[in-house]
Design an enzyme around this catalytic site. Structure first.
Site, PDB file in Angstrom:
ATOM      1  N   HIS A 210      33.916  -3.300 -18.615  1.00 23.79           N
ATOM      2  CA  HIS A 210      34.566  -2.440 -19.611  1.00 23.79           C
ATOM      3  C   HIS A 210      33.840  -1.088 -19.698  1.00 23.79           C
ATOM      4  O   HIS A 210      34.460  -0.030 -19.709  1.00 23.79           O
ATOM      5  CB  HIS A 210      34.478  -3.061 -21.010  1.00 23.79           C
ATOM      6  CG  HIS A 210      35.267  -4.314 -21.195  1.00 23.79           C
ATOM      7  ND1 HIS A 210      36.608  -4.397 -20.936  1.00 23.79           N
ATOM      8  CD2 HIS A 210      34.911  -5.543 -21.654  1.00 23.79           C
ATOM      9  CE1 HIS A 210      37.031  -5.617 -21.224  1.00 23.79           C
ATOM     10  NE2 HIS A 210      36.025  -6.338 -21.654  1.00 23.79           N
TER      11      HIS A 210
ATOM     12  N   HIS B  29      30.719  -8.754 -17.385  1.00 23.69           N
ATOM     13  CA  HIS B  29      32.043  -8.562 -17.987  1.00 23.69           C
ATOM     14  C   HIS B  29      32.033  -7.292 -18.866  1.00 23.69           C
ATOM     15  O   HIS B  29      32.896  -6.423 -18.718  1.00 23.69           O
ATOM     16  CB  HIS B  29      32.388  -9.812 -18.821  1.00 23.69           C
ATOM     17  CG  HIS B  29      33.628  -9.703 -19.641  1.00 23.69           C
ATOM     18  ND1 HIS B  29      34.769 -10.403 -19.350  1.00 23.69           N
ATOM     19  CD2 HIS B  29      33.928  -8.979 -20.762  1.00 23.69           C
ATOM     20  CE1 HIS B  29      35.702 -10.114 -20.247  1.00 23.69           C
ATOM     21  NE2 HIS B  29      35.213  -9.255 -21.121  1.00 23.69           N
ATOM     22  N   GLU B  30      31.037  -7.201 -19.741  1.00 27.33           N
ATOM     23  CA  GLU B  30      30.955  -6.037 -20.639  1.00 27.33           C
ATOM     24  C   GLU B  30      30.672  -4.749 -19.846  1.00 27.33           C
ATOM     25  O   GLU B  30      31.158  -3.682 -20.206  1.00 27.33           O
ATOM     26  CB  GLU B  30      29.883  -6.241 -21.712  1.00 27.33           C
ATOM     27  CG  GLU B  30      30.125  -7.425 -22.639  1.00 27.33           C
ATOM     28  CD  GLU B  30      31.466  -7.395 -23.347  1.00 27.33           C
ATOM     29  OE1 GLU B  30      32.018  -6.308 -23.572  1.00 27.33           O
ATOM     30  OE2 GLU B  30      31.984  -8.487 -23.660  1.00 27.33           O
TER      31      GLU B  30
ATOM     32  N   ASP C 210      40.367  -8.837 -25.130  1.00 24.20           N
ATOM     33  CA  ASP C 210      40.893  -7.854 -24.187  1.00 24.20           C
ATOM     34  C   ASP C 210      42.414  -7.928 -24.066  1.00 24.20           C
ATOM     35  O   ASP C 210      43.083  -6.908 -23.987  1.00 24.20           O
ATOM     36  CB  ASP C 210      40.252  -8.075 -22.814  1.00 24.20           C
ATOM     37  CG  ASP C 210      38.743  -8.011 -22.901  1.00 24.20           C
ATOM     38  OD1 ASP C 210      38.243  -7.284 -23.776  1.00 24.20           O
ATOM     39  OD2 ASP C 210      38.071  -8.690 -22.106  1.00 24.20           O
TER      40      ASP C 210
END
Ligand code: ZN
Length: 378
Positions: free
Chosen positions: A63, A59-60, A166
């Protein structure tokens, strides 16, 4: 926080760090697994938590890789027991870029869902085992089902329009298509506060009303989110107000410079003639040896038996230097909270002035910045 985090590895040139408290979480999870289902429970719970954190890293990375694509430097990805966070050098303010960077994390979670669906199927078994109060992860199939639920929740929860999640950033980015950055942040922060207050209320009062018990951890999480949202707004507001101001814009020339070997009595005479507010002790303007402020000077004045001593022996040596080209918004907090009141300011290796925090308001007003809006008293 840095000292408590351990560097695991680097992926795409991004440092992956794990906070030491994560190991406490591993310990707790291992105990829960062991108590619920013996060694099998221990085994599956540890595999599960490690895969959950793998999803968090993905997930990170979502980004981070989009941010890198836009030329933003990613400082690190830090894994905490409550989740992950990617830290960037500075985020772009363009709506489309902020939108793409913010949405990339949840997109990764949603992209994993079909894959996990193929591997584990619809999580019926997981639901059935949980309903019976049994330990729900017993084989690879239930493991993938649990991971599917984790990714769905992670993706959806992060899309709640609440700072610093987010969804809060997505909302701000959408608003900036119409309004200024500050106004968009203010609106998104207000939505965050309302929703997190509703979250606290639901966790403390609504859940117990349905016989589900008080959810202390979600209540604390929402309280934390409330504060984080407020902080996000304050930082943006300050950045906006102090925009384009530098340390060098706030300096005064109310000081005189004497050599460290200069006798105290002579230095005091020099100081009185110059009507300065601080006495710098140094070799010309290049090397600063120390500093004396008015209060200390008055004390020194009383003690006439010291007046033959070199001033360098009686000055404050522990001086923090500032550089004139530093942007003010980055140092504002430090200036306001610091115990030191006067800072020597350098530019290109030379002393160019002093910054007196007691005159900060006055100086900011000269640049049209209201102290009240910055949250300064008075
Ligand atoms: Zn995220």
């Amino acid at each position: 926080m840095r000292s408590w985090s351990i560097h695991l590895c680097s992926i795409f040139g991004i440092r992956l760090e794990i906070h030491a408290t994560f190991f406490a979480l591993l310990g707790i999870i291992a105990c829960v697994g062991l108590l619920s289902d013996g060694t099998s429970g221990l085994f599956w719970s540890l595999i599960f938590i490690l895969l959950v954190f793998t999803c968090l890293v993905l997930h990170e990375l979502g980004h981070s890789l989009v941010a890198q694509y836009y030329g933003v430097e990613v400082i690190r990805i830090l894994l905490l027991p409550i989740g992950g966070m990617a830290q960037f050098q500075s985020l772009p303010r363009e709506a489309s870029k902020e939108l793409a960077i913010s949405i990339a994390g949840p997109v990764v979670n949603f992209a994993l869902v079909p894959l996990l669906l193929i591997l584990g199927g619809i999580p019926w078994e997981l639901a059935e085992l949980s309903r019976r109060g049994a330990f729900p992860i017993v084989d690879p199939r239930t493991l993938f089902q649990a991971l599917l639920m984790v990714n769905l929740v992670m993706g959806l929860f992060n899309l709640l329009p609440i700072f610093p999640m987010d969804g809060g950033r997505v909302l701000r980015a959408l608003l900036t298509y119409r309004y200024s950055y500050l106004k968009s942040t203010a609106t998104a922060a207000l939505v965050s506060k309302i929703l997190s207050t509703a979250g606290i209320f639901a966790a403390l009062f609504v859940l117990p009303a349905f016989g589900l018990g008080i959810a202390v951890i979600p209540a604390l999480l929402f309280a934390f989110i409330y504060m984080a949202g407020n902080m996000e707004y304050r930082i943006v507001e300050r950045k906006e107000l102090l925009n384009d101001l530098y340390i060098g814009d706030l300096i005064d020339n109310d000081y005189s410079v004497v050599h460290p070997d200069c006798p105290v009595g002579e230095a005091l005479r020099e100081f009185d003639q110059s009507q300065a507010r601080a006495l710098m002790i140094g070799d010309e303007r290049e090397t600063l040896f120390g500093m004396l402020l008015k209060d200390h000077i008055e004390i020194l004045r009383e003690e006439s038996f010291l007046h033959g001593d070199p001033i360098g022996r009686h000055c404050e040596r522990n001086v923090s230097l500032l550089q004139a080209q530093w942007p003010l918004d980055l140092f504002y907090e430090m200036l306001v909270r610091n115990r030191k009141k006067v800072f020597p300011v350098y530019a290109e290796g030379r002393l160019v002035g002093i910054l007196d925090t007691e005159r900060l308001q006055e100086k900011l007003a000269e640049h049209g910045v209201s102290a009240k809006r910055l949250g300064l008293p008075g």
